[in-house]
Design a protein around this motif. Structure first.
Motif, mmCIF file in Angstrom:
data_model
loop_
_atom_site.group_PDB
_atom_site.id
_atom_site.type_symbol
_atom_site.label_atom_id
_atom_site.label_comp_id
_atom_site.label_asym_id
_atom_site.label_seq_id
_atom_site.Cartn_x
_atom_site.Cartn_y
_atom_site.Cartn_z
ATOM 1 N N ILE A 1 0.828 -1.205 0.000
ATOM 2 C CA ILE A 1 0.000 0.000 0.000
ATOM 3 C C ILE A 1 0.865 1.259 0.000
ATOM 4 O O ILE A 1 0.645 2.193 -0.770
ATOM 5 N N MET A 2 1.879 1.271 0.848
ATOM 6 C CA MET A 2 2.709 2.469 0.955
ATOM 7 C C MET A 2 3.512 2.686 -0.328
ATOM 8 O O MET A 2 3.648 3.809 -0.806
ATOM 9 N N TYR A 3 4.026 1.603 -0.902
ATOM 10 C CA TYR A 3 4.820 1.734 -2.129
ATOM 11 C C TYR A 3 3.954 2.240 -3.286
ATOM 12 O O TYR A 3 4.324 3.185 -3.995
ATOM 13 N N THR A 4 2.797 1.626 -3.464
ATOM 14 C CA THR A 4 1.931 2.011 -4.584
ATOM 15 C C THR A 4 1.442 3.449 -4.415
ATOM 16 O O THR A 4 1.425 4.229 -5.371
ATOM 17 N N ALA A 5 1.061 3.783 -3.202
ATOM 18 C CA ALA A 5 0.562 5.140 -2.958
ATOM 19 C C ALA A 5 1.662 6.173 -3.217
ATOM 20 O O ALA A 5 1.414 7.219 -3.827
ATOM 21 N N GLU A 6 2.876 5.848 -2.802
ATOM 22 C CA GLU A 6 3.982 6.788 -3.028
ATOM 23 C C GLU A 6 4.180 7.043 -4.519
ATOM 24 O O GLU A 6 4.309 8.178 -4.971
ATOM 25 N N LYS A 7 4.190 5.961 -5.299
ATOM 26 C CA LYS A 7 4.412 6.096 -6.748
ATOM 27 C C LYS A 7 3.268 6.868 -7.401
ATOM 28 O O LYS A 7 3.487 7.716 -8.275
ATOM 29 N N LEU A 8 2.042 6.578 -7.006
ATOM 30 C CA LEU A 8 0.891 7.270 -7.603
ATOM 31 C C LEU A 8 0.874 8.745 -7.188
ATOM 32 O O LEU A 8 0.560 9.618 -8.003
ATOM 33 N N VAL B 1 -1.502 6.070 4.627
ATOM 34 C CA VAL B 1 -1.355 6.660 3.285
ATOM 35 C C VAL B 1 -1.804 8.117 3.313
ATOM 36 O O VAL B 1 -1.135 9.016 2.792
ATOM 37 N N LYS B 2 -2.939 8.352 3.946
ATOM 38 C CA LYS B 2 -3.463 9.716 4.018
ATOM 39 C C LYS B 2 -2.479 10.631 4.741
ATOM 40 O O LYS B 2 -2.184 11.734 4.285
ATOM 41 N N ASN B 3 -1.984 10.157 5.872
ATOM 42 C CA ASN B 3 -1.105 10.992 6.691
ATOM 43 C C ASN B 3 0.263 11.189 6.049
ATOM 44 O O ASN B 3 0.878 12.237 6.181
ATOM 45 N N THR B 4 0.757 10.171 5.341
ATOM 46 C CA THR B 4 2.112 10.246 4.785
ATOM 47 C C THR B 4 2.141 10.999 3.455
ATOM 48 O O THR B 4 3.037 11.807 3.219
ATOM 49 N N TYR B 5 1.176 10.722 2.579
ATOM 50 C CA TYR B 5 1.240 11.285 1.226
ATOM 51 C C TYR B 5 0.204 12.367 0.973
ATOM 52 O O TYR B 5 0.140 12.916 -0.129
#
Ligand code: PEP
Ligand code: MN
Length: 270
Positions: A42-49, A85-89
């Protein structure tokens, strides 16, 4: 009595956290994997998107699978990762509530409440979403008419929520070479008869990644307010809907092309 879903009260412009993410001049791309599988995924995909400029991340924590023995989702733990994801990206998330047992857990975390095709007829879930303060994305069941979708939408609307989006995700026809058939004629009826932002889903309708980019481009050209697309960092290993997931490179190319098509029809793809 006229249905609220066909009347003037629905909001065409939908804001989340003070940011207007849906309006008639925008085609909003909601991308991410079918399911939340692990924190790393989840974190990897969200970062890339997020790097590509995607603002709304999609992923299901509660998966209403046809096969009861298939992966059912990461449940509450999955919601915690979506919160990360919300908090990081700084992304917004859309995730699905599949029944009343997970409604309030989903409602607390998600920015958009997704009610999936299989739950389209769940009246108590629809009413609960209608009492929520968050926007709702209602998917058309693959065996439902457009008229039935409008009527089910009113179970949400009658409770007060006016931030409702309607999604065409493919219906079942005699054709079996694709997973479902994207009903663009039905989508044109939705567009004509309702103010609800129209969302199209090329992934679940096509069901096979080879066709998803072409269908997605057609969806932009068709003129809709949003598109849901499944993207997985390693589709072969995906625990849910692996055949239809685009990998990150495929999605990146598609996203650029969709932006160009949006320019031609006067909608900003973002
Ligand atoms: C999904 O969006 O992952 C999903 C389960 O879609 P649908 O409800 O359209 O089958
Ligand atoms: Mn899926």
């Amino acid at each position: 009595m006229e249905l609220i879903s066909k009347g003037n009260e629905l909001n065409r412009n939908i804001s989340i956290g003070g940011e207007e993410l849906f309006n008639p001049n925008t085609c909003r791309i909601m991308a991410g994997p079918c399911a939340v599988e692990s924190r790393d995924q989840i974190m990897y995909t969200a970062e890339k998107l997020a790097e590509m400029g995607i603002k709304i991340f999609r992923a299901g924590a509660f998966k209403p699978r046809t096969n009861p023995y298939a992966f059912q989702g990461a449940h509450e733990q999955g919601l915690k990762w979506l919160e990360e994801v919300k908090n990081t990206y700084g992304m917004k998330v859309i995730t699905e509530t599949s029944d009343a047992t997970n409604f309030s857990a989903v409602e607390q975390v998600t920015d958009i409440i997704q009610i999936g095709a299989k739950a389209m007829y769940d009246h108590s879930l629809l009413r609960a979403a209608g009492r929520a303060s968050k926007p709702v994305l209602l998917k058309r069941h693959f065996g439902a008419t457009v008229d039935e979708l409008f009527k089910m939408a009113d179970y949400v609307l009658v409770e007060g929520n006016r931030n409702l989006m309607l999604c065409e995700r493919g219906i079942r026809t005699f054709e079996t070479s694709s997973r479902f058939t994207l009903d663009l004629c039905g989508a044109a009826v939705i567009k004509n008869e309702s103010r609800a932002p129209l969302i199209l889903d090329p992934s679940h309708s096509m069901g096979y990644s080879f066709g998803v980019p072409d269908i997605a481009k057609a969806c932009v050209a068709f003129g809709c307010e949003g598109i849901l697309i499944e993207v997985h960092h390693n589709p072969e290993q995906a625990l849910c809907d692996k055949d239809q997931a685009l990998n990150l490179d495929q999605f990146k190319d598609l996203y650029e092309t969709m932006k160009n098509i949006g320019n031609v029809i006067g909608k900003e793809v973002k």
